[in-house]
Scaffold this active site. Structure first.
Site, PDB file in Angstrom:
ATOM      1  N   ASN A   5      27.879  54.353  34.094  1.00  0.00           N
ATOM      2  CA  ASN A   5      26.558  53.869  33.703  1.00  0.00           C
ATOM      3  C   ASN A   5      25.536  54.462  34.677  1.00  0.00           C
ATOM      4  O   ASN A   5      25.313  53.918  35.754  1.00  0.00           O
ATOM      5  CB  ASN A   5      26.595  52.328  33.746  1.00  0.00           C
ATOM      6  N   ARG A  80      27.238  55.687  29.355  1.00  0.00           N
ATOM      7  CA  ARG A  80      26.092  55.012  28.759  1.00  0.00           C
ATOM      8  C   ARG A  80      24.957  56.027  28.613  1.00  0.00           C
ATOM      9  O   ARG A  80      24.653  56.765  29.546  1.00  0.00           O
ATOM     10  CB  ARG A  80      25.633  53.881  29.664  1.00  0.00           C
ATOM     11  N   HIS A 169      19.218  47.856  25.802  1.00  0.00           N
ATOM     12  CA  HIS A 169      20.252  46.913  26.253  1.00  0.00           C
ATOM     13  C   HIS A 169      21.281  46.652  25.148  1.00  0.00           C
ATOM     14  O   HIS A 169      21.915  45.598  25.105  1.00  0.00           O
ATOM     15  CB  HIS A 169      19.658  45.537  26.648  1.00  0.00           C
ATOM     16  N   ARG A 230       7.687  45.248  34.522  1.00  0.00           N
ATOM     17  CA  ARG A 230       7.031  45.725  33.297  1.00  0.00           C
ATOM     18  C   ARG A 230       6.168  44.614  32.699  1.00  0.00           C
ATOM     19  O   ARG A 230       6.563  43.441  32.720  1.00  0.00           O
ATOM     20  CB  ARG A 230       8.066  46.151  32.248  1.00  0.00           C
ATOM     21  N   ARG A 275      14.780  35.268  42.492  1.00  0.00           N
ATOM     22  CA  ARG A 275      15.117  34.267  43.519  1.00  0.00           C
ATOM     23  C   ARG A 275      13.927  33.998  44.424  1.00  0.00           C
ATOM     24  O   ARG A 275      13.625  32.860  44.750  1.00  0.00           O
ATOM     25  CB  ARG A 275      16.316  34.736  44.353  1.00  0.00           C
ATOM     26  N   GLY A 323      19.211  35.579  33.400  1.00  0.00           N
ATOM     27  CA  GLY A 323      19.760  34.699  32.361  1.00  0.00           C
ATOM     28  C   GLY A 323      21.067  34.037  32.791  1.00  0.00           C
ATOM     29  O   GLY A 323      21.318  32.879  32.487  1.00  0.00           O
ATOM     30  N   ASN A 325      22.010  33.512  35.954  1.00  0.00           N
ATOM     31  CA  ASN A 325      21.953  32.788  37.227  1.00  0.00           C
ATOM     32  C   ASN A 325      20.875  31.715  37.338  1.00  0.00           C
ATOM     33  O   ASN A 325      21.007  30.810  38.146  1.00  0.00           O
ATOM     34  CB  ASN A 325      21.743  33.794  38.368  1.00  0.00           C
ATOM     35  N   GLU A 374      28.467  45.337  30.380  1.00  0.00           N
ATOM     36  CA  GLU A 374      28.149  46.582  29.673  1.00  0.00           C
ATOM     37  C   GLU A 374      29.238  47.628  29.875  1.00  0.00           C
ATOM     38  O   GLU A 374      29.550  48.392  28.961  1.00  0.00           O
ATOM     39  CB  GLU A 374      26.790  47.117  30.138  1.00  0.00           C
TER      40      GLU A 374
END
Ligand code: ADP
Length: 389
Positions: A5, A80, A169, A230, A275, A323, A325, A374
Site C-alpha cells: 500500500n 493498492r 477508500h 481537508r 486525540r 471511527g 477509536n 485494507e
C-alpha cells in the site's frame, strides 16, 4: 501474498497466508532520507532499520531480502492503486494495458498513481516471475448509479473529460461492508449498510446487497465530510474568491483545501490529530469544540442522507483511525439518531481494536465497530485472481 500500500510518504505492507496475516510493517518517509526507516512486525518481534537509500527499488529489495531471510516467498503481490477511474470495476492482473490506464489517471491522483505504478515496476524488476495485481481504491464505487455519480455540469464534461464522482477508500468500504456480514453471520443480500471510514481522510459509503450505491468523496478525495486537513465539500465560488482576493493560483487554493483546512484549519493549534482535538475540547478550547461540533453535525447529515437514499438502513459501521477509536464521536453522533430508535451500549462502545456490536439488542439499527483491513482486502483479491488464472 504480499500486499503493498504505497501512500504519498509511506509504504504499508503485509504478508498473508489465506486470511492469516503473518507479517506486517511500514516504510516511513519514503521521500525524506534522514528519517526514512523500515519497521516489520513478525512473530511478536519488531525489526527496525534506518534506511540509507531512498531509491524505491532499494527499499523493495531490502524488504524482499528480509522476507527471504525469514523463508517467506510470496506467490503474488497486490498493489493498492488510488485511481482507476471508470476503467476498473474490479482488481486485475497487471499488464501493459493496465499500466497505461494507471498512467491515464496521473493528473487526478498526482501523489499516488505515479508512485504506485513505480512500485509495480520495481516489483516486476525485483520479482520478474511473480504476478502483480492492481487493486483500485475506486473500483468498489463503480456500481454507483449515474444519478449518484454525475455532477450537475454540462453533460460533455463527463463524456469528454471524464468529470464525475469516483469515491475512494474502496478497499476499506468493501472489506468492512463484507466483513460485518460475516461477523454478524448474516447474508449481505437484502441488507442496507452505511460504512463510516473516518481517518485522516474520511468517507462514507451506502451499500445495498453488498454493492456500493453512493459515497461521499467525488472526483477527488476533497469532497464530502470535514477531514483532518481537508475542507470537505465547499461552494466552488470559495476557490475563485480566495484566488482573486488572496492573489493565489487555483492550484494553491486547492493545496490549501487539501492540506491546511479541515480540523487542522479550524482548531488552529497545528494539529489534525483527533486525540489532541478531543483533549483540547475537554479543556474548553473553543475552536476545538467548534471543530468537533462541525464534524459531528456533518457526519449526522451525511448518515441521514444515506439512510434516506437507501430508504432505510440495517447496519451502520465505524472504521478508520477515528471511527475505530473515538467512542466520544460514535456516542455523540449516534445519540442524534435516538428518534429513529438507535440505542448505544456505552460499555460496548468503549471497545478498542476488535469487531464489536455497540448498539443494544433493542436498537432499531445495528451499530458496529469494524477495524478496517485494507491490506487483507488487497491480499484476498490478489489470491482470488491468482487462483482463477
Ligand atoms: P489514514 O487516513 O492516514 O490511514 P488513520 O485511519 O490511521 O489515518 O486515522 C488517523 C486518525 O485516527 C488521526 O486523526 C488520529 O488522531 C485518529 N486516532 C487514532 N487513535 C485514536 C484514538 N484513540 N482516539 C481518537 N482518535 C484516534
Amino acid at each position: 501474498i504480499l500486499a503493498l500500500n504505497f501512500g504519498s510518504s509511506s509504504i504499508k505492507f503485509a504478508v498473508f497466508h489465506g486470511k492469516e496475516r503473518i507479517l506486517h510493517g511500514l516504510v516511513q518517509n519514503t521521500n525524506a532520507l534522514e528519517k526514512q526507516y523500515l519497521d516489520i512486525e513478525f512473530n511478536d518481534t519488531v525489526i527496525h532499520e534506518n534506511l540509507t537509500d531512498i531509491a524505491l527499488n532499494q527499499v523493495i529489495l531490502k524488504l524482499i531480502d528480509i522476507l527471504h531471510a525469514n523463508d517467506i516467498y510470496p506467490d503474488g503481490v497486490g498493489h493498492r492503486i488510488l485511481h482507476g477511474g471508470e476503467d476498473f470495476s474490479a482488481s486485475c492482473i497487471v499488464t501493459e494495458e493496465v499500466k497505461n490506464a494507471i498512467r491515464k489517471y496521473y493528473s487526478l491522483a498526482p501523489l499516488h498513481n505515479p508512485v504506485q505504478l513505480h512500485g509495480i515496476e520495481v516489483c516486476e524488476a525485483v520479482m520478474p516471475t511473480i504476478p502483480q495485481v492492481a487493486v483500485f481504491d475506486t473500483a468498489f464505487h463503480q456500481t454507483m448509479p449515474p444519478k449518484a455519480f454525475m455532477y450537475g455540469l454540462p453533460y460533455e464534461y463527463y463524456t469528454d473529460m471524464g468529470i464525475r464522482r469516483f469515491g475512494f477508500h474502496g478497499n476499506s468500504h468493501k472489506y468492512v461492508s463484507r466483513h460485518v456480514c460475516d461477523f454478524l453471520n448474516i447474508d449481505p443480500v437484502g441488507k442496507k449498510i452505511i460504512v463510516c471510514h473516518l481517518g485522516n481522510g474520511s468517507s462514507l459509503s451506502a451499500v445495498v446487497d453488498g454493492r456500493c450505491v453512493d459515497t461521499s468523496m467525488g472526483l477527488s478525495p476533497v469532497e464530502g465530510l470535514l477531514m483532518g486537513t481537508r475542507s470537505g465539500s465547499i461552494d466552488p465560488t470559495v476557490v475563485q474568491y480566495i484566488a482573486n482576493k488572496g492573489g493565489m493560483m487555483p492550484d494553491q487554493v486547492l493545496a490549501m483545501l487539501n492540506n491546511h483546512s479541515g480540523l487542522l484549519g479550524i482548531v488552529g493549534e497545528g494539529t489534525s490529530d483527533m486525540r489532541d482535538i478531543e483533549r483540547l475540547a475537554d479543556e474548553g478550547h473553543e475552536r476545538a469544540i467548534l471543530a468537533l461540533d462541525m464534524l459531528y453535525y456533518q457526519l449526522k447529515k451525511l448518515i441521514g442522507s444515506f439512510i434516506v437514499a437507501m430508504n432505510g438502513v440495517d447496519i451502520i459501521c465505524f472504521t478508520g483511525g477515528i471511527g475505530q477509536n473515538s467512542h466520544k464521536l460514535r456516542s455523540a453522533v449516534m445519540a442524534e439518531f435516538d428518534w429513529l430508535g438507535v440505542e448505544i451500549d456505552e460499555n460496548a462502545n468503549r471497545c478498542k481494536g476488535t469487531d464489536m456490536v455497540i448498539s443494544t439488542p433493542k436498537s432499531t439499527i445495528r451499530v458496529c465497530v469494524i477495524p478496517t483491513n485494507e491490506e487483507l482486502m488487497i491480499a484476498l483479491d490478489t489470491a482470488e485472481l491468482l487462483d482463477n488464472n
